[in-house]
Design a protein around this motif. Structure first.
Motif, PDB file in Angstrom:
ATOM      1  N   TYR A  46     -14.248  -5.085  -6.477  1.00 31.38           N
ATOM      2  CA  TYR A  46     -14.118  -5.500  -5.073  1.00 31.38           C
ATOM      3  C   TYR A  46     -15.510  -5.500  -4.436  1.00 31.38           C
ATOM      4  N   PRO A  47     -16.338  -6.516  -4.762  1.00 30.28           N
ATOM      5  CA  PRO A  47     -17.763  -6.501  -4.372  1.00 30.28           C
ATOM      6  C   PRO A  47     -18.039  -6.669  -2.875  1.00 30.28           C
ATOM      7  N   GLU A  48     -17.094  -7.159  -2.119  1.00 34.25           N
ATOM      8  CA  GLU A  48     -17.352  -7.420  -0.692  1.00 34.25           C
ATOM      9  C   GLU A  48     -17.072  -6.215   0.203  1.00 34.25           C
ATOM     10  N   THR A  49     -16.732  -5.104  -0.395  1.00 31.75           N
ATOM     11  CA  THR A  49     -16.331  -3.941   0.407  1.00 31.75           C
ATOM     12  C   THR A  49     -17.414  -3.511   1.381  1.00 31.75           C
ATOM     13  N   ASP A  50     -18.655  -3.286   0.871  1.00 31.39           N
ATOM     14  CA  ASP A  50     -19.748  -2.832   1.743  1.00 31.39           C
ATOM     15  C   ASP A  50     -20.043  -3.851   2.838  1.00 31.39           C
ATOM     16  N   GLY A  51     -20.039  -5.112   2.457  1.00 32.04           N
ATOM     17  CA  GLY A  51     -20.324  -6.174   3.435  1.00 32.04           C
ATOM     18  C   GLY A  51     -19.286  -6.219   4.541  1.00 32.04           C
ATOM     19  N   MET A  52     -18.008  -6.015   4.196  1.00 30.85           N
ATOM     20  CA  MET A  52     -16.949  -6.037   5.209  1.00 30.85           C
ATOM     21  C   MET A  52     -17.114  -4.877   6.189  1.00 30.85           C
ATOM     22  N   ILE A  53     -17.484  -3.718   5.657  1.00 27.96           N
ATOM     23  CA  ILE A  53     -17.661  -2.548   6.527  1.00 27.96           C
ATOM     24  C   ILE A  53     -18.845  -2.759   7.457  1.00 27.96           C
ATOM     25  N   THR A  54     -19.987  -3.273   6.889  1.00 24.74           N
ATOM     26  CA  THR A  54     -21.173  -3.518   7.721  1.00 24.74           C
ATOM     27  C   THR A  54     -20.883  -4.573   8.784  1.00 24.74           C
ATOM     28  N   LYS A  55     -20.240  -5.646   8.385  1.00 20.05           N
ATOM     29  CA  LYS A  55     -19.906  -6.712   9.332  1.00 20.05           C
ATOM     30  C   LYS A  55     -18.964  -6.202  10.422  1.00 20.05           C
TER      31      LYS A  55
ATOM     32  N   ILE B 105       0.843  -1.208   0.000  1.00 15.14           N
ATOM     33  CA  ILE B 105       0.000   0.000   0.000  1.00 15.14           C
ATOM     34  C   ILE B 105       0.865   1.240   0.000  1.00 15.14           C
ATOM     35  N   GLU B 106       1.920   1.201   0.787  1.00 20.16           N
ATOM     36  CA  GLU B 106       2.806   2.355   0.877  1.00 20.16           C
ATOM     37  C   GLU B 106       3.582   2.554  -0.425  1.00 20.16           C
ATOM     38  N   ARG B 107       4.023   1.465  -0.975  1.00 23.67           N
ATOM     39  CA  ARG B 107       4.855   1.550  -2.185  1.00 23.67           C
ATOM     40  C   ARG B 107       4.053   2.013  -3.406  1.00 23.67           C
ATOM     41  N   TYR B 108       2.802   1.467  -3.529  1.00 18.39           N
ATOM     42  CA  TYR B 108       2.076   1.668  -4.792  1.00 18.39           C
ATOM     43  C   TYR B 108       0.855   2.567  -4.666  1.00 18.39           C
ATOM     44  N   GLY B 109       0.480   2.943  -3.419  1.00 15.69           N
ATOM     45  CA  GLY B 109      -0.585   3.914  -3.231  1.00 15.69           C
ATOM     46  C   GLY B 109      -1.900   3.504  -3.859  1.00 15.69           C
ATOM     47  N   ASP B 110      -2.473   4.381  -4.748  1.00 17.65           N
ATOM     48  CA  ASP B 110      -3.802   4.155  -5.302  1.00 17.65           C
ATOM     49  C   ASP B 110      -3.800   3.416  -6.641  1.00 17.65           C
ATOM     50  N   ASP B 111      -2.674   2.901  -7.068  1.00 21.06           N
ATOM     51  CA  ASP B 111      -2.733   2.138  -8.323  1.00 21.06           C
ATOM     52  C   ASP B 111      -3.295   0.748  -8.052  1.00 21.06           C
ATOM     53  N   SER B 112      -3.405  -0.067  -9.018  1.00 22.06           N
ATOM     54  CA  SER B 112      -4.108  -1.353  -8.897  1.00 22.06           C
ATOM     55  C   SER B 112      -3.488  -2.258  -7.836  1.00 22.06           C
ATOM     56  N   VAL B 113      -2.166  -2.274  -7.775  1.00 23.41           N
ATOM     57  CA  VAL B 113      -1.499  -3.135  -6.802  1.00 23.41           C
ATOM     58  C   VAL B 113      -1.808  -2.646  -5.376  1.00 23.41           C
ATOM     59  N   GLY B 114      -1.723  -1.348  -5.152  1.00 32.58           N
ATOM     60  CA  GLY B 114      -2.012  -0.787  -3.833  1.00 32.58           C
ATOM     61  C   GLY B 114      -3.458  -1.014  -3.429  1.00 32.58           C
ATOM     62  N   GLN B 115      -4.416  -0.875  -4.388  1.00 30.58           N
ATOM     63  CA  GLN B 115      -5.828  -1.088  -4.073  1.00 30.58           C
ATOM     64  C   GLN B 115      -6.107  -2.546  -3.707  1.00 30.58           C
TER      65      GLN B 115
ATOM     66  N   ARG C 124     -13.321   4.028  -1.692  1.00 26.45           N
ATOM     67  CA  ARG C 124     -12.790   4.505  -2.969  1.00 26.45           C
ATOM     68  C   ARG C 124     -12.506   3.363  -3.941  1.00 26.45           C
ATOM     69  N   LEU C 125     -12.608   2.128  -3.452  1.00 25.16           N
ATOM     70  CA  LEU C 125     -12.370   0.973  -4.319  1.00 25.16           C
ATOM     71  C   LEU C 125     -13.540   0.774  -5.275  1.00 25.16           C
ATOM     72  N   GLU C 126     -13.258   0.274  -6.442  1.00 28.10           N
ATOM     73  CA  GLU C 126     -14.287  -0.001  -7.439  1.00 28.10           C
ATOM     74  C   GLU C 126     -15.151  -1.164  -6.966  1.00 28.10           C
ATOM     75  N   SER C 127     -16.486  -0.932  -6.855  1.00 21.62           N
ATOM     76  CA  SER C 127     -17.392  -1.929  -6.271  1.00 21.62           C
ATOM     77  C   SER C 127     -17.492  -3.188  -7.111  1.00 21.62           C
ATOM     78  N   THR C 128     -17.412  -3.067  -8.449  1.00 19.18           N
ATOM     79  CA  THR C 128     -17.534  -4.259  -9.300  1.00 19.18           C
ATOM     80  C   THR C 128     -16.314  -5.159  -9.171  1.00 19.18           C
TER      81      THR C 128
ATOM     82  N   TYR D  93      -7.574  -4.095  -0.180  1.00 18.21           N
ATOM     83  CA  TYR D  93      -8.739  -4.988  -0.112  1.00 18.21           C
ATOM     84  C   TYR D  93      -8.387  -6.288   0.615  1.00 18.21           C
ATOM     85  N   LYS D  94      -7.246  -6.879   0.291  1.00 21.56           N
ATOM     86  CA  LYS D  94      -6.814  -8.114   0.937  1.00 21.56           C
ATOM     87  C   LYS D  94      -6.550  -7.893   2.434  1.00 21.56           C
TER      88      LYS D  94
END
Length: 785
Positions: free
Chosen positions: A510-519, A466-476, A504-508, A480-481
């Motif tokens: 990374y579809p579990e984002t909302d569920g992880m936050i709610t859980k 995350i630190e190395r690559y920030g908001d590019d695909s690898v960092g995102q 800020r992650l793309e929902s399609t 998520y992981k």
């Protein structure tokens, strides 16, 4: 010679008066015993073979009615015995002593002369170690002439202040005001020498200034800051004598007690500490006094007692500076005792309430931070170091050391992102700093530590990516992981801390984002509810609109009540009031009544309470008997006297005479007064008195005793009234209340024909407070005899 301690003991024995003063001359201490009587008496010294006085005896012809306890200080031991032949005072030395008569009163006698004195009304005994202080005794030669010295009472003409040319300085009458304001500014600027000069000059120039007490107070404060205890004591004793009612007495008592402790006079220090704690317990300076008392105990080798006083100061103080001082010293003592965990709790209190305090004890705080790191608690060390860093100028050599240390401590505490931020700050600020290589190695270690492939090492890997690559695909993807792993590990708060990044992650993709936050929100709220962290739990529930299963309702209700969200509490209760289980309905109905009471809905609370009492008649549930207390309180707030009477009896039936209900019984006494029901007043008045005596807690005194005595008098029960008033004799009262008590005793005794007792009580009333209405009534009453 300079005076070391002012009058520290004065024992008036009717006409005879004994007093002891202490002093210090050229580093050697001494004591002076004064013996005075209205009539001349004799004192005689018995010397040893070297001419040193080994015993002094003073003879008074008449035996005294009052005696005193033996006096034993550093240099003198004084005792006395009364016999049919008179009163004998014996003085024995600890080292050396000398008997000196004082035959003249220089304020009255116009001439003095040297004479052999066998009797006088004033004798002094000087106790010392080696060298006789104050003056050098000499024996006049036989050829010397002894003639009287006349003392003129005429004063020398006074010119006043002169300017550089020798002309009188014309000072306007408001100069004392100007000097007073300048003095206050100097004190704020910490120019304590200027404070002392201005105060001293103003007091000399304007001895009747209205600011005299304030000027003396600032002198005391300045001497306290300058650590000059002996000079402080000279002024403090005058202040306490002349301004005993001043609102700053508590502060002066605290500084006085500390000053005595600083010069080693622990007995005198304890006297002023006791006054501070007893007379000024509500002042913040009482808490500061506890800190000073603890310091004195530490210095005298009593760490356990010192620890107790530091804890009392921390618990009682409403002043953040005093609390910080006590907490920091407690942390030091706990660290010295090997209890780093307890020490960390005290540091947490300072860090959250007053982090700037670490700067006031910078050297000790820096050492403490290092100690916490060595004790495997870098997290606490970061709180200290951060507090120091925030108060350090970037141009100071300490800044780069503290910045480096904070980064290292954060890294050891597992706060990698914060550590990285500090490391980067150091490298950008000090490109050629002394610790560049050390910081770079520590920064690299945040991401490349080798170890087992477990969740901790995975988190490290994700943080690195995350630190190395920030908001590019690898960092995102790393973000998520990381979130998935944290949810699996039930580290819900950490997931929510990165919520904005996850959204800020793309929902399609990374579809579990909302569920992880709610859980995570649900999981964290349950954790908060179980841990009793109500503020956090209710905040989460509102923020995420969480709805938990009914089995969580009890914990949510309790948190709603604790956080005063009564409307939320009522909504939780409603469904449970329809339960088929009588026990469940009882519990939830009780909660509803409690909520309505807190909302001030007393009529609804009474209605619900009556329903609950009906259910309790069907199925007993002792833990809910507290409903009777709520019902009483509701009746009292709505002015329903009959309900108060009814519920008071119910409380007695349910709990007996419990101290928790003492205020309710007192309210019943007040109700009896309103209804002019002497039986009610006496019934509940006696209960209050009995409860206080049983628990030795006198929260309702002297109101209850005065009220009960008046009720007895109303029914001509003078003996009972007298007895209840006398119980106040062992209780601590204000002067005005003591005067009232003694007057009432005298009035009743007079009515009962006990003339001697009545006179004694009236005199005691006048002595307690002659300026009060009761003292004046007592004076008038004595005139009737």
């Amino acid at each position: 010679m300079r005076l070391w301690i002012a009058l520290c003991l004065c024992l008036p024995l009717y006409a005879l008066e004994l007093s002891i003063q202490s002093g210090k001359e050229e580093g050697e201490k001494f004591s002076i015993l004064h013996l005075r009587d209205i009539s001349p008496f004799s004192c005689k010294a018995t010397n040893d073979e070297f001419g040193e006085a080994r015993r002094i005896e003073c003879y008074l012809p008449a035996s005294l009615k009052q005696t005193f306890s033996p006096i034993d200080n550093t240099y003198l031991k004084v005792s006395a015995v009364s016999s049919s032949n008179g009163y004998i005072i014996t003085v024995l030395p600890k080292a050396k002593m000398k008997l000196i008569p004082i035959p003249f009163n220089l304020s009255k006698d116009i001439q003095t002369y040297q004479a052999d004195i066998t009797t006088t009304d004033h004798w002094t005994v000087v106790g010392y170690k080696k060298t006789f202080p104050l003056l050098k005794p000499s024996v006049p030669p036989e050829s010397a002439i002894n003639f009287p010295v006349k003392l003129s009472k005429d004063s020398v003409p006074y010119v006043g202040g002169l300017d550089l040319k020798g002309n009188p300085i014309k000072i306007t009458r408001v100069q004392d005001v100007t000097d007073y304001m300048e003095m206050k500014k100097a004190y704020v600027a910490k120019d304590y020498d200027k404070v002392l000069d201005l105060a001293d000059n103003t007091l000399k120039s304007y001895p009747k200034t209205v600011f005299k007490n304030e000027l003396m107070l600032y002198q005391i404060r300045a001497l306290h800051e300058k650590e000059e205890p002996e000079k402080l004591l000279e002024i403090a004793k005058r202040f306490l004598r002349d301004y005993s009612a001043d609102p700053n007495v508590a502060e002066v008592l605290a500084y006085t007690a500390r000053a005595y402790g600083k010069i080693g006079q622990s007995i005198d220090a304890d006297y002023f500490f006791d006054r501070l704690f007893d007379e000024q317990s509500d002042s913040v300076f009482a808490s500061l006094g506890m800190v000073y008392k603890a310091e004195q105990l530490e210095a005298s080798g009593e760490p356990k007692k010192a620890l107790s006083f530091y804890q009392k100061a921390l618990a009682s103080s409403s002043d953040v500076a005093i609390a910080s001082k006590a907490a920091f010293r407690l942390a030091q003592m706990e660290l010295d005792g090997g209890n780093a965990q307890k020490a960390a709790q005290y540091i947490d209190k300072i860090a959250s309430a007053n982090p700037n305090y670490f700067d006031e004890v910078r050297e000790n705080a820096t050492q403490m931070a290092d100690t916490f790191v060595n004790r495997n608690d870098p997290k606490t060390a970061t709180k200290i170091t951060e507090g120091l860093l925030n108060k350090t100028d970037k141009k100071s050599p300490d800044h780069q050391v503290l910045l480096k240390n904070l980064g290292l401590q954060l890294a050891k505490a597992g706060k990698r992102s914060e550590a990285l931020k500090r490391f980067n700050e150091y490298l950008s600020t000090y490109k050629y700093g002394d610790y560049v290589e050390e910081v770079r190695r520590a920064k690299d270690g945040l991401f490349f530590d080798e170890g087992d492939q477990n969740s901790t090492s995975e988190i490290k890997k994700y943080n690195d990516l995350i630190e190395r690559y920030g908001d590019d695909s690898v960092g995102q993807k790393a973000l998520y992981k990381k979130a998935q792993l944290l949810v699996k590990e039930k580290k819900y708060k950490e997931v929510l801390d990165m919520e904005s990044d996850l959204y800020r992650l793309e929902s399609t993709e990374y579809p579990e984002t909302d569920g992880m936050i709610t859980k995570s929100a649900i999981g964290l709220e349950k954790e908060y509810l179980k841990a009793g962290k109500c503020t956090e739990a209710m905040k989460l529930q509102t923020m995420y609109r969480i709805k938990l299963l009914p089995q969580w309702d009890s914990l949510i209700f309790d948190c709603a009540i604790k956080t005063t969200q009564y409307d939320v509490a009522k909504k939780i209760v409603q469904p449970h009031l329809k339960s088929k289980s009588v026990s469940e309905r009882q519990n939830w109905l009780y909660r509803m009544v409690k909520t309505e009471f807190e909302l001030g809905e007393y009529k609804q609370a009474v209605k619900g309470g009556e329903e609950l009492i009906t259910l309790l008649g069907v199925e007993k549930n002792p833990p809910l008997n507290d409903i009777y207390r709520i019902m009483f309180d509701s009746a009292q707030r709505t002015g329903d006297a009959n309900a108060m009477i009814r519920q008071a009896k119910a409380i007695e039936t349910a709990f007996g005479t419990d101290f928790k209900d003492i205020e309710r019984y007192t309210q019943m006494v007040s109700l009896g007064l309103t209804r002019k029901d002497e039986a009610m007043v006496q019934t509940y008045g006696r209960k209050v008195v009995a409860l206080q005596e049983r628990t030795k807690t006198f929260t309702q005194s002297p109101y209850i005793e005065f009220t009960l005595a008046q009720s007895y008098q109303n029914l001509n029960k003078d003996k009972d009234a007298l007895n209840i008033l006398k119980t106040l004799s062992t209780k601590k009262l204000t002067n005005e209340k003591r005067s009232r008590q003694q007057y009432l005793i005298g009035a009743i005794a007079q009515k009962m024909g006990r003339t001697a007792e009545a006179k004694a009580a009236f005199n005691a009333s006048i002595k307690a407070d002659k300026n009060s209405a009761w003292g004046k009534l007592a004076k008038d009453a004595l005139g009737l005899f």
